[in-house]
Design a protein around this motif. Structure first.
Motif, PDB file in Angstrom:
ATOM      1  N   ASP A 108      24.939 136.804  12.534  1.00  0.00           N
ATOM      2  CA  ASP A 108      24.585 136.445  13.967  1.00  0.00           C
ATOM      3  C   ASP A 108      23.082 136.520  14.178  1.00  0.00           C
ATOM      4  O   ASP A 108      22.735 136.612  15.257  1.00  0.00           O
ATOM      5  N   ASP A 141      29.604 139.523  19.790  1.00  0.00           N
ATOM      6  CA  ASP A 141      30.122 138.643  18.941  1.00  0.00           C
ATOM      7  C   ASP A 141      29.358 139.282  17.481  1.00  0.00           C
ATOM      8  O   ASP A 141      29.856 139.118  16.090  1.00  0.00           O
ATOM      9  N   HIS A 174      20.823 128.917  20.880  1.00  0.00           N
ATOM     10  CA  HIS A 174      21.924 127.864  20.919  1.00  0.00           C
ATOM     11  C   HIS A 174      21.550 127.037  21.957  1.00  0.00           C
ATOM     12  O   HIS A 174      20.873 127.281  22.862  1.00  0.00           O
ATOM     13  N   ASP A 208      31.495 135.069  22.853  1.00  0.00           N
ATOM     14  CA  ASP A 208      30.648 133.978  22.645  1.00  0.00           C
ATOM     15  C   ASP A 208      30.872 132.560  23.153  1.00  0.00           C
ATOM     16  O   ASP A 208      30.091 131.778  23.516  1.00  0.00           O
ATOM     17  N   THR A 241      29.688 133.560  15.468  1.00  0.00           N
ATOM     18  CA  THR A 241      29.667 134.094  14.070  1.00  0.00           C
ATOM     19  C   THR A 241      31.158 134.325  13.548  1.00  0.00           C
ATOM     20  O   THR A 241      31.501 134.124  12.600  1.00  0.00           O
ATOM     21  N   HIS A 278      25.819 131.196  13.219  1.00  0.00           N
ATOM     22  CA  HIS A 278      26.041 129.659  13.906  1.00  0.00           C
ATOM     23  C   HIS A 278      24.942 129.476  14.818  1.00  0.00           C
ATOM     24  O   HIS A 278      25.102 128.553  15.773  1.00  0.00           O
ATOM     25  N   HIS A 279      23.664 130.140  14.785  1.00  0.00           N
ATOM     26  CA  HIS A 279      22.451 129.678  15.653  1.00  0.00           C
ATOM     27  C   HIS A 279      21.923 128.173  15.224  1.00  0.00           C
ATOM     28  O   HIS A 279      21.760 128.056  13.996  1.00  0.00           O
ATOM     29  N   ASP A 326      25.009 141.697  20.686  1.00  0.00           N
ATOM     30  CA  ASP A 326      26.061 141.553  21.633  1.00  0.00           C
ATOM     31  C   ASP A 326      27.481 141.688  21.009  1.00  0.00           C
ATOM     32  O   ASP A 326      27.605 142.101  19.696  1.00  0.00           O
TER      33      ASP A 326
HETATM   34 MN   LIG Z   1      26.796 134.754  18.388  1.00  0.00          MN
END
Ligand SMILES: [Mn+2]
Length: 324
Positions: free
Chosen positions: A85, A28, A292, A160, A130, A110-111, A26
């Protein structure tokens, strides 16, 4: 030493970097790769940005996106890999074939479900994106943020957070974007490039898809299935799933949204979104997926009808046991 300092030390020691991300990246993912590449190049490093497949033409507006190489045309060697990511290393797909076991991996993510697969792990599940993790990281490294880097970081954060609508949007998110705007980012141009890209035929198909949405639990669950042909016809041009979620999100009572995309007769990609307190990462994890709390996905090697039944059963458990 903190992971942030370890990563900086590693960058100083090494000269060739491979930057990779998840399959079906994606914005991000792409923006984080390109921001990091721009920073490393500024430090006089050699950088290789690799994707499993060629970048979708839906993302052709992204600055310098043509520096991303598909795996098929990758050659060369590297000293350290940076994975952005990605909650788990398996999500990089075929790109795994060029990852060398004896070389360090820096995992920047950031997951919520991140598996800490790196030699160095810089993971912040409280970050919206991210790109947001990267902003903090570059700040800790005393990096000079160019307008180009600011552009990428804004792009990652904007997309995001669903244009600052998702729960992941915080004071910190807006504080960072304010600083990015100060560096010369044009938010109107970026918004137009990302979201205002439909052609009439896309709108026509979207209308047809929206008519087929099914609702459960008094409209708290919205679900739609995409036949493989339709997704393939649009995938190159627009992010159809993102547009569908934008529509479903407008439902007043919706808590969980799900899109089933038939990728082949026995393979279904499931994308989940939460507009309330249901943790959809936990649902995806039941099917070996991740993500997430508010956005997750998983892939089921099953016929569509069976995948729908199994995933909906898990959603029903969460939504019936949960009252506002
Ligand atoms: Mn992301």
């Amino acid at each position: 030493m903190t992971p942030e300092k370890k990563a900086l030390a590693l960058i100083r020691q090494r000269s060739r970097f491979l930057i990779v991300t998840h399959v079906n990246p994606d914005l991000d993912a792409i923006a984080s790769q390109l921001a990091l590449a721009a920073y490393l190049k500024g430090q006089g490093k050699r950088v290789m940005v690799v994707h499993e497949k060629p970048v979708s033409s839906a993302f052709c507006f992204v600055k310098a996106v043509n520096q991303i190489r598909p795996l098929a045309s990758f050659f060369g060697d590297y000293d350290a890999a940076i994975v952005v990511d990605c909650g788990e290393l398996g999500r990089i797909g075929e790109v795994r074939s060029i990852i060398q076991e004896n070389k360090p991996i820096v995992n920047i993510d950031h997951h919520y479900t991140n598996e800490f697969f790196g030699t160095i792990n810089i993971v912040d599940p409280s970050a919206s994106s991210t790109a947001e993790v990267l902003f903090s990281l570059l700040q800790q490294w005393d990096a000079d943020l160019s307008k180009e880097i600011a552009y990428y970081l804004y792009l990652g954060i904007l997309t995001d957070t669903g244009s600052f609508r998702y729960q992941s949007t915080t004071f910190r998110t807006h504080h960072i974007t304010a600083q990015l705007l100060k560096l010369g980012v044009d938010p109107v141009k970026i918004y137009h490039d990302v979201y205002e890209d439909l052609k009439p035929k896309h709108l026509f198909d979207l209308a047809r898809i929206i008519q087929k949405v099914k609702y459960y639990r008094q409209g708290k669950i919205a679900c739609v299935s995409l036949p493989s042909g339709m997704l393939k016809a649009h995938q190159k041009e627009v992010d159809l799933k993102d547009k569908i979620f934008s529509f479903l999100r407008m439902l007043k009572d919706v808590e969980v949204m799900v899109i089933f995309s038939q990728e082949s007769t026995r393979k279904v990609r499931v994308n989940l979104r939460s507009a309330g307190s249901v943790n959809v990462a936990a649902i995806a994890q039941k099917f070996s997926g991740g993500g997430h709390k508010a956005a997750s996905g998983c892939t089921l090697e099953q016929p569509l009808a069976k995948a729908q039944k199994d995933v909906l059963a898990q959603i029903f458990k969460k939504v019936s046991s949960h009252e506002r």
